[in-house]
Design a protein around this motif. Structure first.
Motif, PDB file in Angstrom:
ATOM      1  N   GLY A  66      40.964  40.454  10.791  1.00  0.00           N
ATOM      2  CA  GLY A  66      39.557  40.154  10.545  1.00  0.00           C
ATOM      3  C   GLY A  66      38.633  40.960  11.437  1.00  0.00           C
ATOM      4  N   THR A  67      39.023  41.104  12.702  1.00  0.00           N
ATOM      5  CA  THR A  67      38.209  41.877  13.645  1.00  0.00           C
ATOM      6  C   THR A  67      38.123  43.334  13.237  1.00  0.00           C
ATOM      7  OG1 THR A  67      38.878  40.386  15.437  1.00  0.00           O
ATOM      8  CG2 THR A  67      37.974  42.529  16.065  1.00  0.00           C
ATOM      9  N   VAL A  68      39.255  43.906  12.862  1.00  0.00           N
ATOM     10  CA  VAL A  68      39.272  45.303  12.432  1.00  0.00           C
ATOM     11  C   VAL A  68      38.441  45.488  11.166  1.00  0.00           C
ATOM     12  CG1 VAL A  68      40.756  47.156  11.559  1.00  0.00           C
ATOM     13  CG2 VAL A  68      41.483  45.793  13.525  1.00  0.00           C
ATOM     14  N   ALA A  69      38.582  44.540  10.229  1.00  0.00           N
ATOM     15  CA  ALA A  69      37.812  44.642   8.984  1.00  0.00           C
ATOM     16  C   ALA A  69      36.309  44.570   9.258  1.00  0.00           C
ATOM     17  CB  ALA A  69      38.242  43.522   8.027  1.00  0.00           C
ATOM     18  N   ALA A  70      35.894  43.654  10.170  1.00  0.00           N
ATOM     19  CA  ALA A  70      34.473  43.541  10.520  1.00  0.00           C
ATOM     20  C   ALA A  70      33.976  44.808  11.197  1.00  0.00           C
ATOM     21  CB  ALA A  70      34.263  42.333  11.429  1.00  0.00           C
ATOM     22  N   TRP A  71      34.785  45.390  12.074  1.00  0.00           N
ATOM     23  CA  TRP A  71      34.401  46.631  12.766  1.00  0.00           C
ATOM     24  C   TRP A  71      34.226  47.771  11.781  1.00  0.00           C
ATOM     25  CZ3 TRP A  71      37.474  51.167  13.772  1.00  0.00           C
ATOM     26  CH2 TRP A  71      36.874  52.049  14.665  1.00  0.00           C
ATOM     27  N   LEU A  72      35.168  47.899  10.834  1.00  0.00           N
ATOM     28  CA  LEU A  72      35.072  48.953   9.828  1.00  0.00           C
ATOM     29  C   LEU A  72      33.850  48.739   8.940  1.00  0.00           C
ATOM     30  CD1 LEU A  72      38.825  49.320   8.774  1.00  0.00           C
ATOM     31  CD2 LEU A  72      37.466  50.929  10.116  1.00  0.00           C
ATOM     32  N   ALA A  73      33.589  47.467   8.590  1.00  0.00           N
ATOM     33  CA  ALA A  73      32.411  47.179   7.765  1.00  0.00           C
ATOM     34  C   ALA A  73      31.128  47.544   8.504  1.00  0.00           C
ATOM     35  CB  ALA A  73      32.408  45.698   7.375  1.00  0.00           C
ATOM     36  N   GLY A  74      31.066  47.270   9.811  1.00  0.00           N
ATOM     37  CA  GLY A  74      29.892  47.619  10.619  1.00  0.00           C
ATOM     38  C   GLY A  74      29.682  49.115  10.675  1.00  0.00           C
ATOM     39  N   ILE A  75      30.774  49.862  10.881  1.00  0.00           N
ATOM     40  CA  ILE A  75      30.671  51.329  10.921  1.00  0.00           C
ATOM     41  C   ILE A  75      30.163  51.868   9.596  1.00  0.00           C
ATOM     42  CG2 ILE A  75      32.038  53.449  11.039  1.00  0.00           C
ATOM     43  CD1 ILE A  75      33.767  52.120  13.138  1.00  0.00           C
ATOM     44  N   CYS A  76      30.725  51.309   8.495  1.00  0.00           N
ATOM     45  CA  CYS A  76      30.283  51.772   7.169  1.00  0.00           C
ATOM     46  C   CYS A  76      28.802  51.473   6.957  1.00  0.00           C
ATOM     47  CB  CYS A  76      31.115  51.095   6.084  1.00  0.00           C
ATOM     48  SG  CYS A  76      32.855  51.613   6.055  1.00  0.00           S
ATOM     49  N   ALA A  77      28.346  50.297   7.426  1.00  0.00           N
ATOM     50  CA  ALA A  77      26.934  49.932   7.272  1.00  0.00           C
ATOM     51  C   ALA A  77      26.032  50.882   8.064  1.00  0.00           C
ATOM     52  CB  ALA A  77      26.720  48.486   7.714  1.00  0.00           C
ATOM     53  N   VAL A  78      26.437  51.220   9.298  1.00  0.00           N
ATOM     54  CA  VAL A  78      25.655  52.132  10.128  1.00  0.00           C
ATOM     55  C   VAL A  78      25.588  53.512   9.488  1.00  0.00           C
ATOM     56  CG1 VAL A  78      25.592  53.324  12.350  1.00  0.00           C
ATOM     57  CG2 VAL A  78      26.094  50.879  12.262  1.00  0.00           C
ATOM     58  N   ILE A  79      26.725  53.989   9.022  1.00  0.00           N
ATOM     59  CA  ILE A  79      26.745  55.316   8.381  1.00  0.00           C
ATOM     60  C   ILE A  79      25.843  55.326   7.155  1.00  0.00           C
ATOM     61  CG2 ILE A  79      28.217  56.935   7.133  1.00  0.00           C
ATOM     62  CD1 ILE A  79      30.492  56.135   9.004  1.00  0.00           C
TER      63      ILE A  79
END
Length: 286
Positions: A260-273
């Motif tokens: 879950g933590t990794v998925a949230a981190w990846l989602a945050g990066i995608c949102a920033v990009i």
């Protein structure tokens, strides 16, 4: 009838009598022999007896000090159907011992020093009906498929051994089994053994000395009869978690948290990009 005609039957009978007499005299030292039977009970034999008649059907070696059964000598007794070796010193080197006595129907190895039974121990005894391996206190293991080839087995006794566990398929897959001795063993009545206890209550097999088929461990179930303990084991196994269960659940929880933590981190990066890319496009349009 002439005298020569009378002498022929007499001489033939004499020769037959001599042949039968010679067969009777072919008997191992310190053993007694009858028709197709050799009995060496209680003769303090240290080794397998020599000069056993090849047509022997019944061999009794009970109450001796024999520690080894030679496979080659046994294979000469191809017609042997009954072998009694109780109260000897036979150990754990019986694999492939009975490869040459495929007609054996009755085998008694009780009161010996057996330590284990493997698939290779009795796999060649395709006609075996009665097998007694009780009173072997050092017998601690019977392989799951130890009796896979003994489909005619009707009577099996493993009482008073060092067994703590017996896989259900070891006896459940014997279609002709009618008698099973299990008394006075060190049965460990845990969740792994629940399947065997359930089979006991549902099978048509007769259990001799059933009052002495009891649990030895754990402490809370000691001396309880095995079929009667089924309900308590069902309750314990469904409501209690063991140490390994807690470890497993902790690992699963950690894996879920990490994923879950990794998925949230990846989602945050995608949102920033995506936000950066959108802002650049707006600036270019302006």
């Amino acid at each position: 009838m002439s005298s020569s005609g009378r002498s022929r039957p007499l001489s033939l009978m004499f020769l037959l009598g001599m042949g039968m007499a010679s067969e009777r005299t072919s008997c191992p030292s310190r053993c007694s022999c009858q028709y197709l039977e050799v009995n060496c009970t209680g003769q303090q034999l240290q080794e397998f007896p020599a000069a056993i008649p090849l047509d022997t059907r019944q061999l009794i070696l009970a109450a001796n000090n024999v520690s080894y059964l030679p496979a080659v000598e046994l294979s000469f007794l191809a017609d042997l159907v009954y072998l009694d070796c109780r109260k000897n010193l036979l150990g754990d080197d019986l694999d492939f011992t009975f490869i040459g006595v495929a007609k054996l129907v009755y085998l008694d190895l009780s009161f010996n020093n057996l330590t284990q039974v493997t698939f290779s121990t009795f796999s060649h005894l395709l006609s075996l009906v009665v097998l007694k391996i009780s009173d072997n206190p050092n017998l601690v293991a019977i392989e799951k498929d130890a009796f896979a080839n003994n489909t005619w087995l009707r009577h099996l006794d493993v009482s008073r051994t060092g067994l703590t566990f017996l896989d259900t398929s070891t006896v459940r897959d014997l279609p002709n089994l009618r008698f099973l001795g299990l008394s006075d063993n060190l049965w460990h009545c845990n969740c792994s053994f629940l399947d065997f206890i359930t089979w006991m209550t549902e099978s048509n097999v007769h259990f001799s000395d059933a009052d002495n088929i009891t649990c030895y461990t754990p402490e809370g179930l000691r001396a309880l009869k095995m079929p009667a303990v089924e309900a308590q084991l069902h309750f314990n196994c469904l409501t209690q978690l063991y140490k390994q269960d807690y470890i497993f659940l902790c690992l699963i929880g950690f894996c879920i948290f990490f994923a879950g933590t990794v998925a949230a981190w990846l989602a945050g990066i995608c949102a920033v990009i995506y936000e950066v890319h959108t802002s650049k496009r707006e600036e270019e349009e302006d």
